[in-house]
Design a protein around this motif. Structure first.
Motif, PDB file in Angstrom:
ATOM      1  N   ARG A 139       0.844  -1.193   0.000  1.00  0.00           N
ATOM      2  CA  ARG A 139       0.000   0.000   0.000  1.00  0.00           C
ATOM      3  C   ARG A 139       0.884   1.250   0.000  1.00  0.00           C
ATOM      4  NH1 ARG A 139      -5.286   1.077   1.476  1.00  0.00           N
ATOM      5  NH2 ARG A 139      -5.566  -1.013   2.340  1.00  0.00           N
ATOM      6  N   ASP A 145      -3.109   4.224  -2.147  1.00  0.00           N
ATOM      7  CA  ASP A 145      -3.292   3.323  -3.284  1.00  0.00           C
ATOM      8  C   ASP A 145      -2.798   1.925  -2.918  1.00  0.00           C
ATOM      9  OD1 ASP A 145      -4.161   5.499  -4.656  1.00  0.00           O
ATOM     10  OD2 ASP A 145      -2.418   5.654  -5.986  1.00  0.00           O
ATOM     11  N   ILE A 146      -3.420   0.921  -3.504  1.00  0.00           N
ATOM     12  CA  ILE A 146      -2.946  -0.453  -3.365  1.00  0.00           C
ATOM     13  C   ILE A 146      -2.174  -0.816  -4.633  1.00  0.00           C
ATOM     14  CG2 ILE A 146      -3.636  -2.876  -3.239  1.00  0.00           C
ATOM     15  CD1 ILE A 146      -5.950  -2.042  -1.483  1.00  0.00           C
ATOM     16  N   LEU A 164      -9.319  -8.378  -1.991  1.00  0.00           N
ATOM     17  CA  LEU A 164      -8.797  -7.240  -1.231  1.00  0.00           C
ATOM     18  C   LEU A 164      -9.597  -7.122   0.061  1.00  0.00           C
ATOM     19  CD1 LEU A 164      -8.586  -4.793  -4.253  1.00  0.00           C
ATOM     20  CD2 LEU A 164      -6.690  -6.067  -3.252  1.00  0.00           C
ATOM     21  N   ASP A 166      -9.157  -5.553   2.908  1.00  0.00           N
ATOM     22  CA  ASP A 166      -9.327  -4.272   3.608  1.00  0.00           C
ATOM     23  C   ASP A 166      -9.698  -3.133   2.668  1.00  0.00           C
ATOM     24  OD1 ASP A 166      -6.956  -4.246   2.295  1.00  0.00           O
ATOM     25  OD2 ASP A 166      -5.781  -3.354   3.921  1.00  0.00           O
ATOM     26  N   MET A 167     -10.165  -3.464   1.470  1.00  0.00           N
ATOM     27  CA  MET A 167     -10.585  -2.427   0.528  1.00  0.00           C
ATOM     28  C   MET A 167     -11.920  -1.835   0.986  1.00  0.00           C
ATOM     29  SD  MET A 167     -10.320  -0.614  -2.247  1.00  0.00           S
ATOM     30  CE  MET A 167      -9.083  -1.350  -3.304  1.00  0.00           C
ATOM     31  N   GLU A 168     -11.953  -0.513   1.170  1.00  0.00           N
ATOM     32  CA  GLU A 168     -13.175   0.154   1.605  1.00  0.00           C
ATOM     33  C   GLU A 168     -13.970   0.714   0.435  1.00  0.00           C
ATOM     34  OE1 GLU A 168     -12.011   3.078   4.418  1.00  0.00           O
ATOM     35  OE2 GLU A 168     -11.332   1.611   5.926  1.00  0.00           O
ATOM     36  N   LYS A 169     -13.301   0.929  -0.701  1.00  0.00           N
ATOM     37  CA  LYS A 169     -13.986   1.508  -1.853  1.00  0.00           C
ATOM     38  C   LYS A 169     -14.832   0.456  -2.554  1.00  0.00           C
ATOM     39  CE  LYS A 169     -10.010   4.548  -2.632  1.00  0.00           C
ATOM     40  NZ  LYS A 169      -8.936   4.916  -3.594  1.00  0.00           N
ATOM     41  N   CYS A 172     -13.089   1.428  -8.302  1.00  0.00           N
ATOM     42  CA  CYS A 172     -11.657   1.725  -8.370  1.00  0.00           C
ATOM     43  C   CYS A 172     -11.258   2.144  -9.777  1.00  0.00           C
ATOM     44  CB  CYS A 172     -10.839   0.497  -7.991  1.00  0.00           C
ATOM     45  SG  CYS A 172     -10.600   0.296  -6.228  1.00  0.00           S
ATOM     46  N   CYS A 174      -8.030   1.653 -11.980  1.00  0.00           N
ATOM     47  CA  CYS A 174      -6.845   0.790 -11.988  1.00  0.00           C
ATOM     48  C   CYS A 174      -5.931   1.188 -13.137  1.00  0.00           C
ATOM     49  CB  CYS A 174      -7.259  -0.677 -12.124  1.00  0.00           C
ATOM     50  SG  CYS A 174      -5.856  -1.799 -12.259  1.00  0.00           S
ATOM     51  N   ILE A 207     -15.852  -3.104  -7.195  1.00  0.00           N
ATOM     52  CA  ILE A 207     -15.372  -4.151  -6.300  1.00  0.00           C
ATOM     53  C   ILE A 207     -16.573  -4.921  -5.783  1.00  0.00           C
ATOM     54  CG2 ILE A 207     -14.105  -4.645  -4.176  1.00  0.00           C
ATOM     55  CD1 ILE A 207     -12.367  -3.530  -6.368  1.00  0.00           C
ATOM     56  N   LYS A 212     -15.012  -8.618  -1.587  1.00  0.00           N
ATOM     57  CA  LYS A 212     -14.112  -7.571  -2.062  1.00  0.00           C
ATOM     58  C   LYS A 212     -13.154  -8.120  -3.123  1.00  0.00           C
ATOM     59  CE  LYS A 212     -15.587  -4.362   0.815  1.00  0.00           C
ATOM     60  NZ  LYS A 212     -16.273  -3.143   0.349  1.00  0.00           N
TER      61      LYS A 212
END
Length: 229
Positions: A139, A145-146, A164, A166-169, A172, A174, A207, A212
């Motif tokens: 990260r 950004d990941i 992902l 822990d992706m909160e969105k 995305c 990319c 996502i 996720k």
């Protein structure tokens, strides 16, 4: 040379070898398991000797390097597709006008190199097992950004699901940067590869709420960097 499977002994005549005229005696019809003994003396030059074996063609072969670049190494080398890899390496220098006693022993996957009755190299070849995909993720905390880096060594595309946790969105952007093996072949030497052509793609995608996840197809023989924003 002794064929260790049949006991047949083959004797080669004495000869002088020049850098631009290298005889290849151990080609594809050579014994699989053998012991090769020979004496050698360097009359001129400074790079010592090289013995080729397990020869398929100019780009696929093995060799025993004695002296080598800067005359500092004894090494067993494997070349696949024109790309060489040191299997084992020891410090060794060839002295001009000194006669050496060499022995190369190949038994199955075991290779041994002897110099003046002393074992210099011993290595066992291990079959290469290529994983479907090699992946790492990190990260960029400065912008949140990941970054996903992946290598596909195989000759076919690889489709996979990337998770992902822990992706909160939920959506995305990319940015994908793709370096193909074919592009690297056009720039085989570093730092030339730095000028190789890199494909760039930009995609928007959602996502999945369950798990996720998202899908991606990694191109054959490629290095891919995904930056998820």
């Amino acid at each position: 040379m002794c064929d260790d499977d049949t006991g047949k002994v083959t004797c080669f005549s004495d000869r002088e070898v020049a850098a631009d005229k290298i005889p290849v005696l151990l080609k594809e019809n050579a014994p699989q398991n053998f012991t090769l003994k020979f004496h050698a003396k360097e009359l001129e030059g400074y790079k010592g000797f090289r013995v080729y074996f397990a020869w398929k063609n100019d780009e696929n072969r093995m060799s025993w390097v004695l002296g080598g670049w800067e005359n500092q190494d004894a090494a067993l080398v494997e070349e696949i597709g024109g790309k060489g890899c040191f299997l084992t390496q020891s410090q060794f220098s060839v002295e001009k006008n000194r006669e050496y006693d060499f022995m190369l022993h190949v038994s199955g996957n075991r290779l041994e190199g002897w110099i003046n009755q002393e074992l210099f190299q011993s290595v066992e070849l291990v079959p290469i097992e290529t994983e479907p995909l090699y992946v790492t993720a990190s990260r960029d905390k400065a912008v949140d950004d990941i970054i996903i880096k992946a290598v596909n060594l195989r000759e076919v595309p690889f489709e996979t699901t990337i998770e992902l946790d822990d992706m909160e969105k939920t959506e995305c952007l990319c940015d994908a940067y793709i370096l193909l093996e074919s592009s690297c072949r056009e720039h085989p030497d570093f730092p030339g590869v730095e000028t190789a052509s890199i494909k760039r793609q930009t995609k928007y995608f959602s996502i999945s709420e369950t798990g996720k996840t998202f899908q991606w197809i990694f191109e054959p023989q490629s290095v891919t960097v995904l930056r998820l924003k």
